[in-house]
Motif scaffolding. Structure first.
Motif, mmCIF file in Angstrom:
data_model
loop_
_atom_site.group_PDB
_atom_site.id
_atom_site.type_symbol
_atom_site.label_atom_id
_atom_site.label_comp_id
_atom_site.label_asym_id
_atom_site.label_seq_id
_atom_site.Cartn_x
_atom_site.Cartn_y
_atom_site.Cartn_z
ATOM 1 N N HIS A 1 0.869 -1.183 0.000
ATOM 2 C CA HIS A 1 0.000 0.000 0.000
ATOM 3 C C HIS A 1 0.904 1.230 0.000
ATOM 4 O O HIS A 1 1.609 1.508 0.974
ATOM 5 C CB HIS A 1 -0.888 -0.026 1.255
ATOM 6 C CG HIS A 1 -1.731 1.192 1.428
ATOM 7 N ND1 HIS A 1 -2.178 1.615 2.662
ATOM 8 C CD2 HIS A 1 -2.232 2.072 0.527
ATOM 9 C CE1 HIS A 1 -2.903 2.702 2.521
ATOM 10 N NE2 HIS A 1 -2.942 3.002 1.240
ATOM 11 N N ASN B 1 3.391 0.253 2.834
ATOM 12 C CA ASN B 1 3.081 -0.722 3.871
ATOM 13 C C ASN B 1 2.916 -2.098 3.232
ATOM 14 O O ASN B 1 2.131 -2.268 2.303
ATOM 15 C CB ASN B 1 1.791 -0.319 4.585
ATOM 16 C CG ASN B 1 1.609 -1.063 5.895
ATOM 17 O OD1 ASN B 1 2.506 -1.748 6.377
ATOM 18 N ND2 ASN B 1 0.424 -0.937 6.475
ATOM 19 N N TYR C 1 1.624 -5.680 2.767
ATOM 20 C CA TYR C 1 0.503 -6.540 3.136
ATOM 21 C C TYR C 1 0.740 -7.997 2.746
ATOM 22 O O TYR C 1 -0.112 -8.846 2.977
ATOM 23 C CB TYR C 1 -0.789 -6.040 2.483
ATOM 24 C CG TYR C 1 -1.502 -4.991 3.295
ATOM 25 C CD1 TYR C 1 -2.577 -5.315 4.097
ATOM 26 C CD2 TYR C 1 -1.071 -3.664 3.264
ATOM 27 C CE1 TYR C 1 -3.232 -4.354 4.850
ATOM 28 C CE2 TYR C 1 -1.720 -2.695 4.006
ATOM 29 C CZ TYR C 1 -2.803 -3.041 4.803
ATOM 30 O OH TYR C 1 -3.433 -2.088 5.544
ATOM 31 N N HIS D 1 -2.153 -11.637 -0.792
ATOM 32 C CA HIS D 1 -3.490 -11.240 -0.363
ATOM 33 C C HIS D 1 -4.517 -11.719 -1.380
ATOM 34 O O HIS D 1 -4.325 -11.530 -2.589
ATOM 35 C CB HIS D 1 -3.532 -9.709 -0.248
ATOM 36 C CG HIS D 1 -4.748 -9.176 0.419
ATOM 37 N ND1 HIS D 1 -5.221 -9.627 1.616
ATOM 38 C CD2 HIS D 1 -5.600 -8.185 0.043
ATOM 39 C CE1 HIS D 1 -6.299 -8.949 1.963
ATOM 40 N NE2 HIS D 1 -6.554 -8.074 1.011
ATOM 41 N N TYR E 1 -7.147 -1.131 3.198
ATOM 42 C CA TYR E 1 -5.726 -0.936 3.489
ATOM 43 C C TYR E 1 -5.561 0.359 4.284
ATOM 44 O O TYR E 1 -6.246 1.352 4.031
ATOM 45 C CB TYR E 1 -4.920 -0.873 2.191
ATOM 46 C CG TYR E 1 -5.158 -2.083 1.312
ATOM 47 C CD1 TYR E 1 -4.350 -3.201 1.384
ATOM 48 C CD2 TYR E 1 -6.242 -2.102 0.425
ATOM 49 C CE1 TYR E 1 -4.589 -4.321 0.595
ATOM 50 C CE2 TYR E 1 -6.487 -3.215 -0.368
ATOM 51 C CZ TYR E 1 -5.663 -4.319 -0.273
ATOM 52 O OH TYR E 1 -5.921 -5.428 -1.048
#
Length: 236
Positions: free
Chosen positions: A79, A96, A98, A101, A111
């Motif tokens: 993100h 960021n 993640y 997913h 997010y």
């Protein structure tokens, strides 16, 4: 300062350029659509912030939708957030992780990114998703929205607190306020508690901010908070 701005500008180019090139190549972009961004008071996106104050903590939140009927598997999702000031300069750029997913068919995907605006002003937030960070490939379009960051001001009576400090005594006779607060340093146990008596124009440094006593009126002490380059995170 110049080196810092250069790093930020290069990061912005690395993140944004693949969106243009990959989309033009016809690779099924974007995988997620209908992005909506806003500033939240919590990571999960349950409490939208109606006001944003400098030196406080928030989350830059974005939600996308999967247009496909079947689940969409995303690999190494990042993100990306780019905050630009009203003069066009990057204020904050980061990503960021993640990880891998999966987004269910016709389902939303949420997010969040931690953000601590330091200086009042008008900002443009750009946020989107990419797969991989070293050679990013676009997963979404870029969501853009505006944020106005206000000066941090708190008006407190005796016994009231704003999370930074508590007002213990308001003495209108000598125009002073006695406050108590916690602060961090490098001396065990790292977190300490202390108090101070301030007159208008005086301040104390509380971790990442300087808390100025602006005025006392009607039994209420008004404080202004200004960033000082410190940190709110204590050593453990």
């Amino acid at each position: 300062m110049a080196e810092f701005l250069l790093v930020i500008l290069l990061a912005s180019i690395v993140c944004v350029l693949p969106i243009v090139t990959w989309a033009a190549a016809g690779s099924g972009y974007p995988y997620l659509i209908d992005g909506k961004g806003k500033i939240m008071d919590d990571f999960s996106g349950n409490r939208e912030s109606r006001t944003v104050n400098a030196t406080d903590y928030y989350f830059i939140y974005v939600e996308f939708s999967n247009p496909a009927e079947q689940p969409t598997d995303l690999v190494r999702v990042f993100h990306i957030v780019n905050v630009i000031d009203d003069k066009g300069y990057p204020h904050f750029v980061d990503g960021n992780n993640y990880g891998n997913h999966t987004v269910a068919g016709h389902a939303p995907s949420e997010y969040s990114f931690f953000w601590n605006p330091l200086v009042p002003g008008n900002y443009t937030v750009e946020t989107f998703l990419v797969s991989d960070y070293e050679t990013p490939q676009a997963l979404t379009n870029v969501v853009t929205f505006q944020v106005n960051v206000d000066e941090k001001v708190a008006a407190l009576g005796e016994g009231q607190s704003n999370g930074r400090l508590q007002v213990d005594i308001v003495n209108e006779a000598d125009n002073s306020a006695t406050i108590s607060y916690d602060y961090c340093d490098e001396i065990p146990p790292y977190m300490h508690h202390t108090s101070a008596t301030l007159h208008p124009g005086e301040y104390v440094s509380i971790n990442s901010v300087d808390a100025y006593l602006a005025e006392i009126r009607g039994g209420i002490a008004t404080f202004k908070f200004v960033t000082n380059g410190g940190s709110d995170f204590c050593l453990l």
